[in-house]
Design a protein around this motif. Sequence first.
Motif, PDB file in Angstrom:
ATOM      1  N   ASN A  30       0.885  -1.166   0.000  1.00  0.00           N
ATOM      2  CA  ASN A  30       0.000   0.000   0.000  1.00  0.00           C
ATOM      3  C   ASN A  30       0.922   1.216   0.000  1.00  0.00           C
ATOM      4  OD1 ASN A  30      -2.057   1.844   0.229  1.00  0.00           O
ATOM      5  ND2 ASN A  30      -3.020   0.893   2.015  1.00  0.00           N
ATOM      6  N   ASP A  31       1.510   1.486  -1.169  1.00  0.00           N
ATOM      7  CA  ASP A  31       2.600   2.450  -1.227  1.00  0.00           C
ATOM      8  C   ASP A  31       2.239   3.776  -1.892  1.00  0.00           C
ATOM      9  OD1 ASP A  31       2.383   1.360  -3.741  1.00  0.00           O
ATOM     10  OD2 ASP A  31       4.352   0.389  -3.709  1.00  0.00           O
ATOM     11  N   ASP A  32       0.966   3.955  -2.262  1.00  0.00           N
ATOM     12  CA  ASP A  32       0.521   5.283  -2.687  1.00  0.00           C
ATOM     13  C   ASP A  32       0.209   6.074  -1.416  1.00  0.00           C
ATOM     14  OD1 ASP A  32      -2.155   7.068  -3.205  1.00  0.00           O
ATOM     15  OD2 ASP A  32      -0.770   7.137  -4.905  1.00  0.00           O
ATOM     16  N   PRO A  33       0.921   7.175  -1.156  1.00  0.00           N
ATOM     17  CA  PRO A  33       0.794   7.837   0.147  1.00  0.00           C
ATOM     18  C   PRO A  33      -0.629   8.217   0.526  1.00  0.00           C
ATOM     19  CG  PRO A  33       2.717   8.671  -1.006  1.00  0.00           C
ATOM     20  CD  PRO A  33       1.981   7.800  -1.982  1.00  0.00           C
ATOM     21  N   GLU A  34      -1.377   8.802  -0.404  1.00  0.00           N
ATOM     22  CA  GLU A  34      -2.738   9.215  -0.076  1.00  0.00           C
ATOM     23  C   GLU A  34      -3.638   8.013   0.169  1.00  0.00           C
ATOM     24  OE1 GLU A  34      -5.987  11.537   0.823  1.00  0.00           O
ATOM     25  OE2 GLU A  34      -3.853  12.053   0.726  1.00  0.00           O
ATOM     26  N   GLN A  35      -3.526   6.996  -0.686  1.00  0.00           N
ATOM     27  CA  GLN A  35      -4.327   5.788  -0.504  1.00  0.00           C
ATOM     28  C   GLN A  35      -4.010   5.116   0.820  1.00  0.00           C
ATOM     29  OE1 GLN A  35      -6.872   3.792  -2.630  1.00  0.00           O
ATOM     30  NE2 GLN A  35      -6.967   3.496  -0.417  1.00  0.00           N
ATOM     31  N   CYS A  36      -2.726   5.025   1.141  1.00  0.00           N
ATOM     32  CA  CYS A  36      -2.314   4.376   2.376  1.00  0.00           C
ATOM     33  C   CYS A  36      -2.860   5.129   3.584  1.00  0.00           C
ATOM     34  CB  CYS A  36      -0.790   4.286   2.438  1.00  0.00           C
ATOM     35  SG  CYS A  36      -0.172   3.438   3.902  1.00  0.00           S
ATOM     36  N   ALA A  37      -2.701   6.431   3.599  1.00  0.00           N
ATOM     37  CA  ALA A  37      -3.196   7.219   4.724  1.00  0.00           C
ATOM     38  C   ALA A  37      -4.699   7.054   4.889  1.00  0.00           C
ATOM     39  CB  ALA A  37      -2.838   8.692   4.533  1.00  0.00           C
ATOM     40  N   ILE A  51      -2.368  -1.585  13.632  1.00  0.00           N
ATOM     41  CA  ILE A  51      -1.866  -1.202  12.307  1.00  0.00           C
ATOM     42  C   ILE A  51      -0.444  -1.723  12.167  1.00  0.00           C
ATOM     43  CG2 ILE A  51      -1.394   0.689  10.715  1.00  0.00           C
ATOM     44  CD1 ILE A  51      -4.350   0.487  11.426  1.00  0.00           C
ATOM     45  N   ASP A  52      -0.152  -2.364  11.032  1.00  0.00           N
ATOM     46  CA  ASP A  52       1.146  -2.998  10.814  1.00  0.00           C
ATOM     47  C   ASP A  52       1.811  -2.433   9.567  1.00  0.00           C
ATOM     48  OD1 ASP A  52       2.854  -5.690  11.467  1.00  0.00           O
ATOM     49  OD2 ASP A  52       2.745  -5.342   9.306  1.00  0.00           O
ATOM     50  N   THR A  53       3.076  -2.038   9.704  1.00  0.00           N
ATOM     51  CA  THR A  53       3.862  -1.554   8.571  1.00  0.00           C
ATOM     52  C   THR A  53       5.291  -2.075   8.711  1.00  0.00           C
ATOM     53  OG1 THR A  53       4.522   0.409   7.307  1.00  0.00           O
ATOM     54  CG2 THR A  53       4.392   0.670   9.696  1.00  0.00           C
ATOM     55  N   ASP A  58       8.078   1.254   2.700  1.00  0.00           N
ATOM     56  CA  ASP A  58       8.229   2.646   2.250  1.00  0.00           C
ATOM     57  C   ASP A  58       6.920   3.427   2.401  1.00  0.00           C
ATOM     58  OD1 ASP A  58       9.739   4.773   1.293  1.00  0.00           O
ATOM     59  OD2 ASP A  58       9.206   4.392  -0.794  1.00  0.00           O
ATOM     60  N   ASN A  59       6.203   3.171   3.490  1.00  0.00           N
ATOM     61  CA  ASN A  59       4.951   3.901   3.705  1.00  0.00           C
ATOM     62  C   ASN A  59       4.749   4.328   5.162  1.00  0.00           C
ATOM     63  OD1 ASN A  59       4.249   1.522   5.010  1.00  0.00           O
ATOM     64  ND2 ASN A  59       2.639   0.936   3.568  1.00  0.00           N
ATOM     65  N   GLU A  60       5.810   4.300   5.950  1.00  0.00           N
ATOM     66  CA  GLU A  60       5.653   4.643   7.365  1.00  0.00           C
ATOM     67  C   GLU A  60       5.110   6.060   7.541  1.00  0.00           C
ATOM     68  OE1 GLU A  60       8.936   1.980   9.753  1.00  0.00           O
ATOM     69  OE2 GLU A  60       9.685   3.624   8.507  1.00  0.00           O
ATOM     70  N   GLU A 228      -9.829 -18.802  15.609  1.00  0.00           N
ATOM     71  CA  GLU A 228     -10.091 -20.062  16.315  1.00  0.00           C
ATOM     72  C   GLU A 228      -8.789 -20.747  16.726  1.00  0.00           C
ATOM     73  OE1 GLU A 228     -12.813 -21.743  17.299  1.00  0.00           O
ATOM     74  OE2 GLU A 228     -14.236 -20.207  16.645  1.00  0.00           O
ATOM     75  N   LYS A 229      -7.741 -20.542  15.945  1.00  0.00           N
ATOM     76  CA  LYS A 229      -6.437 -21.141  16.242  1.00  0.00           C
ATOM     77  C   LYS A 229      -5.607 -20.285  17.208  1.00  0.00           C
ATOM     78  CE  LYS A 229      -7.027 -24.585  13.325  1.00  0.00           C
ATOM     79  NZ  LYS A 229      -7.239 -25.963  13.818  1.00  0.00           N
ATOM     80  N   GLY A 230      -6.152 -19.171  17.645  1.00  0.00           N
ATOM     81  CA  GLY A 230      -5.419 -18.295  18.548  1.00  0.00           C
ATOM     82  C   GLY A 230      -4.397 -17.424  17.861  1.00  0.00           C
ATOM     83  N   VAL A 231      -4.581 -17.226  16.554  1.00  0.00           N
ATOM     84  CA  VAL A 231      -3.614 -16.474  15.745  1.00  0.00           C
ATOM     85  C   VAL A 231      -4.166 -15.088  15.425  1.00  0.00           C
ATOM     86  CG1 VAL A 231      -2.424 -16.405  13.506  1.00  0.00           C
ATOM     87  CG2 VAL A 231      -2.647 -18.569  14.745  1.00  0.00           C
ATOM     88  N   THR A 232      -3.330 -14.080  15.575  1.00  0.00           N
ATOM     89  CA  THR A 232      -3.668 -12.716  15.186  1.00  0.00           C
ATOM     90  C   THR A 232      -3.485 -12.568  13.681  1.00  0.00           C
ATOM     91  OG1 THR A 232      -3.064 -11.797  17.340  1.00  0.00           O
ATOM     92  CG2 THR A 232      -2.974 -10.291  15.461  1.00  0.00           C
ATOM     93  N   ALA A 233      -4.400 -11.881  13.019  1.00  0.00           N
ATOM     94  CA  ALA A 233      -4.331 -11.712  11.564  1.00  0.00           C
ATOM     95  C   ALA A 233      -4.231 -10.236  11.209  1.00  0.00           C
ATOM     96  CB  ALA A 233      -5.564 -12.319  10.901  1.00  0.00           C
ATOM     97  N   ILE A 234      -3.426  -9.947  10.198  1.00  0.00           N
ATOM     98  CA  ILE A 234      -3.279  -8.560   9.741  1.00  0.00           C
ATOM     99  C   ILE A 234      -3.485  -8.505   8.225  1.00  0.00           C
ATOM    100  CG2 ILE A 234      -1.854  -7.647  11.624  1.00  0.00           C
ATOM    101  CD1 ILE A 234       0.602  -8.260   9.801  1.00  0.00           C
ATOM    102  N   PRO A 235      -4.713  -8.743   7.763  1.00  0.00           N
ATOM    103  CA  PRO A 235      -4.951  -8.721   6.319  1.00  0.00           C
ATOM    104  C   PRO A 235      -4.736  -7.338   5.726  1.00  0.00           C
ATOM    105  CG  PRO A 235      -7.021  -8.707   7.516  1.00  0.00           C
ATOM    106  CD  PRO A 235      -5.939  -8.954   8.529  1.00  0.00           C
ATOM    107  N   LYS A 236      -4.114  -7.322   4.553  1.00  0.00           N
ATOM    108  CA  LYS A 236      -3.994  -6.068   3.813  1.00  0.00           C
ATOM    109  C   LYS A 236      -5.331  -5.753   3.154  1.00  0.00           C
ATOM    110  CE  LYS A 236      -2.334  -3.989  -0.372  1.00  0.00           C
ATOM    111  NZ  LYS A 236      -1.876  -4.276  -1.746  1.00  0.00           N
ATOM    112  N   ALA A 237      -5.738  -4.510   3.241  1.00  0.00           N
ATOM    113  CA  ALA A 237      -6.918  -4.047   2.515  1.00  0.00           C
ATOM    114  C   ALA A 237      -6.731  -2.562   2.281  1.00  0.00           C
ATOM    115  CB  ALA A 237      -8.193  -4.318   3.303  1.00  0.00           C
TER     116      ALA A 237
END
Length: 280
Positions: A30-37, A51-53, A58-60, A228-237
């Motif tokens: 998600n490297d377009d600055p406006e889209q990412c923000a 939030i994960d980066t 290159d989008n911090e 259900e497996k006790g796992v944290t998920a960070i899907p990109k969207a």
Amino acid sequence: MGTEDAETVAPGTCPTANGMPMLGLGTWQNDDPEQCAESVRTALETGYRHIDTAQIYDNEEAVGDGIARADVDREDVFLATKIWASNLAPDDVLETARESIDRLGVDHVDLLYVHWPARAYEGEETLSAFSELYDEGLVENVGISNFLPEQVADAVDSCDAPILANQVELHPMLPQPELREACENAGVEVVAYSPIARGAVFDQPEIQAVAEKHDVSEAQVSLAWLREKGVTAIPKATGEEHIRDNWASLTLELDREDVERIDSIDETNREVDPDFAPWN
């Protein structure tokens, strides 16, 4: 269930793992600055608090802009970033972590990962720098990423600061049971990147069947299975529709039959496989 069900999942009601919200927003590619923000702002205002980066994304700066735009207090956001493999010599860890924090526009990060145990990574030496940042209060938690079971144990032994999580690729076509067990034994949470296998779950018959049964998306099924497996998920969207659909997965409760059906998938599909990965 449609994306309107995201409205029924109130902010702050996401389950947590040692203080880490178990559903977050990934920002890889998600490297377009406006889209990412805007993606970050939308996610936070939908209810996400994780939030994960990473440096290599290159989008911090854009992620930080999104946090600043959102009508959510910074102290309510669990913010994670990662030190790239080329920056893992101790002095580089200290320098580039501070640069990441500056780009993000915050005074600390909630989780700082070793992105890969590769290139400049040298176990105890690298992790000593992470511990120093932890002691200074610039990092609330230390994490590792893409570590094999034996590397998890070594990292826990080598790091003076407690290690909160190991972030790895994990989804129904790459369930990684041995790694999950090793992390559980070490007291380390598991965070799944690519939790919908870059869209491959949409074409998986077992997941399609469970999705049809519950009238939800295949993405929601995969995310609920991980929970259900006790796992944290960070899907990109990036777009609001996908952000809200993923968030609505928190209302999906899979029964034993659903979980067993997904567990029965006889397919292995690793999406992220660089030459420098520790399994290569």
